[in-house]
Design an enzyme around this catalytic site. Structure first.
Site, mmCIF file in Angstrom:
data_model
loop_
_atom_site.group_PDB
_atom_site.id
_atom_site.type_symbol
_atom_site.label_atom_id
_atom_site.label_comp_id
_atom_site.label_asym_id
_atom_site.label_seq_id
_atom_site.Cartn_x
_atom_site.Cartn_y
_atom_site.Cartn_z
ATOM 1 C CB SER A 142 -0.893 0.020 1.242
ATOM 2 O OG SER A 142 -1.533 1.285 1.374
ATOM 3 C CE1 TYR A 156 -3.757 -2.160 5.075
ATOM 4 C CE2 TYR A 156 -3.236 0.068 4.338
ATOM 5 C CZ TYR A 156 -3.575 -1.242 4.052
ATOM 6 O OH TYR A 156 -3.718 -1.637 2.737
#
Length: 247
Positions: A142, A156
Site C-alpha cells: 500500500s 496498517y
C-alpha cells in the site's frame, strides 16, 4: 486472452474477492493455472475459481487463516501440490483498520501484523524451497507503507512498510535463483474493504490527482506485468499504482 503464462502455476492469497480475485482472473486469462486461498467466503472463492476454469485453466480454492502461520504454510503447500508446481506467488491477503494511536488496542495491532506481515512471511518461507527458479513473488502492499495521508493509519501503514522491507531482503536472498520479489503499492481502489462510495471515499478521492478510485483490474495489470518476462530486470522494488497520489 493471451498465453504468456502458458504452463505457469500461480498462487494468489486472499483471492476470493477484490484485488486478489482480479489478479487470479488476469493470470488465468494470460494462461496460468491458479490456486487461491480465502479466509471464509467460500461462495466468493467458488466464483473466482469458476472464472479461472472458464478461461480454460485449472483452478483451486483453499481455505486458510492468513494470520495463522501454520495454516498459511499448510495452505501454500497444499496449493503447490494441487497445481503440480509453483512459478508465481502473489501475497494479497490483508486486513485494513483505521484507529488513532490512543484507540488502537493490542489485539487490533497484533491482528493487522499477523495477517499483513506474518502471513506473508509464513507463506514465502513455505514457498521458497519449492518455487521454480526464475519465479516471481509479488506482494500487494500500500502507498500507506511510505506515507501517512490521514490520521488513524499508523498500524496498517507500518505493516505495509514492513512487507516492503521484507521484499527488499528477499530479493537479495533469492536473486541467485533468478527469483524476483517486488511490491505493488495501490492507492485507493474500489473494493469491499474500501468502496468508492464508502464513508471515507470523499476524503480519499480529494487526494487523487486523477479524481477517482482505482479499479481492481488496474492493479491486476501491473501485477501481471511484474510476473511476466517483460519485468525480468526488476526486483526488490515497490511500484505505486495510485492515480498520482504519491506524485
Amino acid at each position: 486472452m493471451s498465453t504468456r503464462f502458458e504452463g505457469k502455476k500461480a498462487i494468489v492469497t486472499g483471492g476470493s474477492r477484490g484485488i486478489g480475485a482480479a489478479i487470479a482472473k488476469r493470470l488465468a486469462a494470460d494462461g496460468a493455472d491458479v490456486a487461491i486461498t480465502y479466509a471464509g467466503n467460500q461462495e466468493a472463492a467458488n466464483v473466482t475459481v469458476g472464472a479461472i476454469t472458464a478461461a480454460g485453466r485449472r483452478g483451486h480454492a483453499i481455505q486458510a487463516n492468513a494470520g495463522d502461520p501454520a495454516a498459511q504454510a499448510a495452505a501454500i503447500g497444499q496449493a503447490i501440490d494441487s497445481l503440480g508446481g509453483l512459478d508465481i506467488l502473489v501475497h494479497n491477503a490483508g486486513v485494513f483498520e483505521i484507529a488513532a494511536v490512543d484507540q488502537t488496542d493490542s489485539a487490533a495491532f497484533e491482528r493487522i501484523f499477523a495477517v499483513n506481515v506474518g502471513g506473508v512471511q509464513a507463506g514465502t518461507a513455505a514457498a521458497a524451497p519449492r518455487i521454480n527458479d526464475g519465479g516471481r513473488i509479488i506482494i500487494i502492499g500500500s502507498i500507506n507503507g511510505d506515507r501517512a495521508f490521514m490520521p488513524g493509519l499508523a498500524p496498517y501503514g507500518a505493516s505495509k512498510a514492513a512487507v516492503a522491507g521484507l521484499a527488499r531482503g528477499w530479493a537479495r536472498d533469492l536473486a541467485p535463483r533468478g527469483i524476483l520479489v517486488n511490491v505493488v503499492q495501490p492507492g485507493p481502489v474500489d473494493t469491499d474493504m474500501n468502496p468508492a462510495d464508502g464513508a471515507i471515499a470523499e476524503q480519499f478521492t480529494a487526494m487523487i490527482p486523477l479524481g477517482r478510485y482505482g479499479r481492481t483490474e488496474e492493479i491486476a495489470a501491473v501485477t501481471a506485468f511484474l510476473a511476466s518476462d517483460e519485468a525480468s530486470f526488476i526486483t526488490g522494488t515497490t511500484i505505486d499504482v495510485d492515480g498520482g497520489v504519491s506524485a
